[in-house]
Design an enzyme around this catalytic site. Structure first.
Site, short mmCIF file in Angstrom:
data_model
loop_
_atom_site.label_atom_id
_atom_site.label_comp_id
_atom_site.label_asym_id
_atom_site.label_seq_id
_atom_site.Cartn_x
_atom_site.Cartn_y
_atom_site.Cartn_z
CG HIS A 107 -19.26 18.98 59.85
ND1 HIS A 107 -18.66 19.90 58.73
CD2 HIS A 107 -18.47 17.71 59.58
CE1 HIS A 107 -17.82 19.14 57.89
NE2 HIS A 107 -17.85 17.78 58.62
CE LYS A 163 -15.48 12.21 56.60
NZ LYS A 163 -15.00 13.54 56.77
CG HIS A 166 -13.68 15.61 61.33
ND1 HIS A 166 -13.09 16.81 60.71
CD2 HIS A 166 -14.94 15.56 60.55
CE1 HIS A 166 -13.83 17.43 59.61
NE2 HIS A 166 -14.89 16.64 59.33
NE ARG A 210 -0.26 -0.29 5.00
CZ ARG A 210 0.52 0.28 5.76
NH1 ARG A 210 0.97 1.59 5.17
NH2 ARG A 210 0.93 -0.25 6.67
CD GLN A 249 -15.11 19.02 51.04
OE1 GLN A 249 -14.07 18.70 50.87
NE2 GLN A 249 -16.13 18.03 51.14
CB ALA A 305 -12.70 25.39 56.98
NE ARG A 318 -15.06 11.49 48.27
CZ ARG A 318 -15.11 12.44 47.38
NH1 ARG A 318 -14.61 12.14 46.30
NH2 ARG A 318 -15.12 13.76 47.67
#
Length: 937
Positions: A844, A812, A842, A360, A643, A641, A714
């Protein structure tokens, strides 16, 4: 399903005759030609007066009448389809193209007189492989010849036979030629019978690894495994050790089966340090074959050619002539028809061995065209029309190679990512031009590079009378072009052009493998940099200014994208003045006067938690934490914080500005770590901030060298939203630790132990300090008999985590559910059960009770608690760090005045992010969290 596109012209007008061209120019070419043949130079006046055939007989008008076709179809796409159409146009023949739906915006579609869409056939590539559909298009639209180009069906004997059955001319080798050279074993037998040198190897395809083992036992290693059918590097493996033989043979066989429908492979001795030289031939099918000299294609990566050169000027003339002679013997023996390439390996001693025939037109045919002046694609048309070699000017003793030409294939591949294909829109596409530069391509501004097809974008061919001149022209062309919007391999090609071995002509098939620095953004020497200062900046040539202008223009026209999440009403109210970094001098002055700092003994004055980890390991760090008398804290300002409060939109630049001052304020205090990476910050950096999270980690590490950095992992999901293969998670953690992260807080929102097992294992293997998190998702003090999340649930889960090898336990509390009572119960029970394991809490501040819970944890035996700088605390963030320090009193040595200097900075910075304040969460903030138990961060 079929559309027809016809240009605004009924027919092409015949090209003007070139009879008026300056004969002096051609006379000079004839003189050069004769000199190359070592003949006596004729008198100039004789050439001018008598030898007009050089210019008169080479006009396109004289060749056009030899082409009997009315309409030629390019059964291909992209660059080669455009090349076929151009050749047809110059011969006054109508051109037609085909395209898959996914290729509807490809330039090859409108570079032809007519264009037809192909029916869908499984995949976008499959549309170009469906012989029946292509033949139907040709029959329905009066196509009398089909040129297959390269790739796809170009070497398919079945396609050539289908054309023949439909009474359509296949512009290429005969069906017999394709059958012969489509099977490498048959081609090898032909070579042996023709007296052509071959590498020792099997005479028939092998189908089992046992047969390969038998060959190695007889001939030894190394060997090359090749697919019996096909090419392009597929089904090829080099075996150097006996342990690799069986797995590599099976891999090659499987790849060949998938690519070509035949898993048979033949095996031959591998020629070390070989060079790849190929001969361009054109035959008429009657045993008459001419060569157009040879090409050196030794610069390859994984059997794919990168740079091609014509002629093979770095080889002795004797070697070149031997290769050419064998190429002619082989192709004459099979009555080869049309264009093809005979490929050879040359060893260190100049011995050559036949590899294969590519029946070719090759991608690199352009370099041969440049040095010989022969249009190979047009020649394929004329041969297919029945013209004799002599009729189209292909007389061997008149085919002369003048000068040097080299081709670079520019692809949309990223060398920094192992040549991974890139996709996207070409924002800018401006090619280099100028003396000695030929461009074969189809790219244009606004073109979208899709993942469906080959990554070849454009081919640059540079020509010059000398090797050094060709290199300089190619370097200039590569640097002059402007291709923006996708990654390309141009930096890599420039590295090749600048490499001293390449410039000396000293390279073989191992050139790229032996010089891994070629894959870096730039490779140069001091001397090159001094003589070529602009090269230094090429790695950054993807112009950031263009990106800024594009972004500003988009904002001016469309406003801020809604996906960014900014409140449009607040955007214009933001104070855009630069916020000064926290004063290091002020912090140092405060710490020097601090009574709290002076009272601390030498052992506690500089805990050096990071030094303990990096020098003595994670177990030593766990022991040191448990032995420490004060309560330690983790500052979450740099990650959780913002986030929780600002939708994770904090830029690296604003964090980096505070990093050095933070390091000074915290390095000799009871700050255990700074949470600054992982979680949502990773994908937000890429998708919204257009930043590299790895660069964030490395830059912050450089600015704060003494602090432990902590990330959120994660489990099996790493920092993504899906389960990744084990080796990906392991390599991610390894790289994170090497780039500067120290502490891995591993969690799974459902406390699924199998996901945790992978995350913990990967983090431990990295060498980092691992905190396995217990997600607190239900009230441990509840008296409800159906309560799943009782004390036994959490203690049992903690035991499983400790058994997996975690260095610390983290609680958490993602929703802020913990009350002081629940905190005291859970922490005290964990402390009693695991006396040697550090406990880290941890939470919130969703209902405003997190500070009390943190204090309760410190009383119950927790070692570390989380907080955020005052101006970045509260609500869905963590409790106020200043208030926490004040509450702990003498059990923590963080200086409140030094903390206030940092706080003033973050207060000003937060105002600039006011359009991202998560106002919608205000309704969820409060004691209702104890009812709905939904995380608010």
């Amino acid at each position: 399903l079929r559309t027809k596109q016809t240009n605004n012209q009924t027919s092409k007008q015949p090209k003007e005759s070139n009879n008026n061209m300056n004969p002096t120019t051609n006379a000079n070419e004839q003189q050069t030609k004769l000199l190359h043949q070592n003949e006596t130079r004729p008198a100039v006046d004789k050439v001018l007066l008598t030898d007009t055939s050089v210019w008169k007989d080479s006009t396109h008008e004289s060749l056009a009448h030899l082409c009997s076709f009315k309409k030629i179809l390019a059964a291909n796409r992209g660059e080669i389809a455009v090349r076929i159409c151009r050749a047809a146009t110059e011969l006054n023949v109508k051109s037609a193209t085909i395209y898959a739906f996914e290729d509807r915006n490809s330039a090859h579609r409108w570079d032809s007189d007519e264009s037809y869409i192909l029916p869908a056939s499984g995949t976008p590539v499959g549309a170009y492989l469906n012989i029946e559909n292509i033949i139907n298009v040709a029959k329905e639209n009066g196509i009398d010849a089909i040129h297959p180009g390269y790739g796809f069906l170009s070497e398919s004997a079945e396609f050539a036979q289908a054309c023949k059955d439909a009474k359509i001319t296949f512009v290429g080798p005969s069906v017999e030629n394709l059958h012969m050279f489509g099977d490498k074993t048959k081609a090898r037998e032909l070579a042996i019978n023709a007296g052509v040198s071959v590498v020792p190897g099997t005479s028939t395809p092998l189908t089992t690894s046992e047969e390969a083992v038998e060959f190695v036992n007889k001939y030894g290693l190394p060997i090359m495994i090749k697919a019996a059918k096909g090419g392009g590097g597929k089904g090829m493996r080099v075996v150097n050790t006996e342990e690799d033989l069986i797995p590599l043979f099976n891999a090659a066989s499987s790849e060949a089966l998938a690519a070509f429908g035949d898993g048979g492979c033949f095996v031959e001795r591998y020629v070390r340090n070989a060079k790849h030289v190929e001969v361009q031939v054109i035959g008429d099918g009657n045993g008459n074959v001419v060569h157009l000299w040879e090409r050196d294609c030794s610069v390859q990566r994984r059997h794919q050619k990168i740079v091609e050169i014509a002629p093979a000027c770095h080889h002795p003339m004797e070697v070149r002539q031997n290769v050419i002679n064998d190429a002619l013997k082989l192709t004459k023996a099979c009555n080869y028809k049309n264009a093809g390439t005979v490929e050879f390996l040359i060893d260190d001693h100049g011995r050559h061995y036949f590899m294969e025939v590519n029946p070719r037109v090759q991608v690199e045919h352009t370099v041969t065209e440049q040095v010989t002046g022969i249009d190979i694609v047009q020649s394929t048309f004329l041969i297919a029309s029945g013209a004799a070699l002599e009729e189209i000017g292909l007389v061997q003793d008149k085919i002369v190679a003048r000068g040097v030409a080299m081709q670079c294939r520019i692809t949309t591949e990223d060398p920094a990512r192992d040549f991974a294909p890139d996709t996207g829109m070409l924002d800018v596409c401006r090619h280099s031009v100028g003396p000695g530069i030929r461009i074969d391509g189809y790219a244009y501004p606004g073109m979208v590079i899709s993942p469906h097809f080959d990554s070849l974008l454009v081919k640059y061919t540079a020509s010059h009378k000398t090797w050094d001149g060709a290199i300089r022209r190619m370097r200039r062309a590569l640097r002059e072009n402007h291709i923006r919007g996708v990654k390309t391999n141009i930096p890599f090609l420039l590295n090749v052009m600048h490499h001293p071995d390449f410039k000396r002509g000293s390279f073989d098939l191992n050139f790229i493998e032996n010089n891994p620095e070629l894959l870096e953004k730039r490779f140069t020497t001091a001397s090159i940099a001094a003589s070529d200062p602009d090269l230094e900046s090429y790695g950054q040539k993807y112009d950031h200014i263009e990106g800024y202008l594009k972004y500003i223009a988009n904002l001016a026209v469309n406003g801020h994208p809604t996906s960014l999440g900014a409140d449009p009403a607040l955007v214009k109210s933001v104070n855009n003045q630069d916020v000064a970094a926290p004063s290091i001098v002020e912090i140092e002055g405060i710490l020097a006067k601090s009574k709290k700092n002076m009272m601390i003994g030498e052992g506690l004055n500089a805990p050096q938690w990071r030094k303990i980890l990096r020098e003595h390991g994670p177990n030593a760090l766990a022991t040191a934490v448990r032995s420490h008398q004060n309560v330690l804290v983790t500052d979450t300002t740099w990650r959780d914080a913002h986030q929780s409060l600002l939708a994770t939109r904090m830029r690296t630049a604003d964090i980096l500005k505070a990093a050095e001052a933070t390091n000074v304020a915290f390095k000799a205090s009871d700050v255990f770590s700074i949470e600054m990476w992982g979680g949502a910050t990773f994908d937000v950096s890429y998708n919204f901030l257009r930043e590299c999270p790895w660069e964030r980690l490395e830059k912050l590490r450089e600015a704060a060298p003494d602090m432990l950095f902590q990330m959120l992992l994660r489990g099996a999901n790493a920092v993504g939203y899906t389960v990744y293969p084990d080796n990906v998670v392991y390599e991610f953690c390894k790289q994170a630790y090497e780039s500067g992260n120290d502490v891995f807080r591993v969690f799974d929102s459902l406390n699924y132990i199998e996901n945790m097992q992978l995350g913990i294992g990967a983090a431990v293997a990295s060498g980092g300090f691992v905190e396995a998190a217990i997600c607190y998702t239900g009230n441990v003090t509840s008296n409800d008999p159906n309560n799943k999340y009782d004390l036994a649930y959490y203690l049992d889960y903690a035991q499983q985590l400790v058994d997996l090898g975690t260095h610390a336990l983290a609680i958490k509390d993602m929703a802020g559910l913990l009350t002081p009572k629940a905190t005291k119960m859970l922490v005290s029970e964990l402390r009693a059960k695991f006396p040697d394991v550090p406990i880290h809490l941890h939470s919130h501040d969703t209902a405003g009770m997190a500070l009390a819970s943190m204090y309760a944890a410190s009383e119950a035996g927790a070692d570390i608690v989380d907080g955020a700088i005052d101006s970045m605390s509260g609500l869905s963030s963590q409790p106020c760090l200043g208030a926490l320090v004040a509450a702990l009193g003498d059990r923590n040595n963080i200086d409140l005045d030094a903390l206030q200097v940092l706080n003033e900075y973050w207060e000003s910075v937060r105002h600039q992010y006011s359009p991202f304040e998560v106002q919608q969460l205000n309704a969820a903030i409060g004691s209702s969290v104890y009812k709905h138990e939904i995380p608010g961060g």
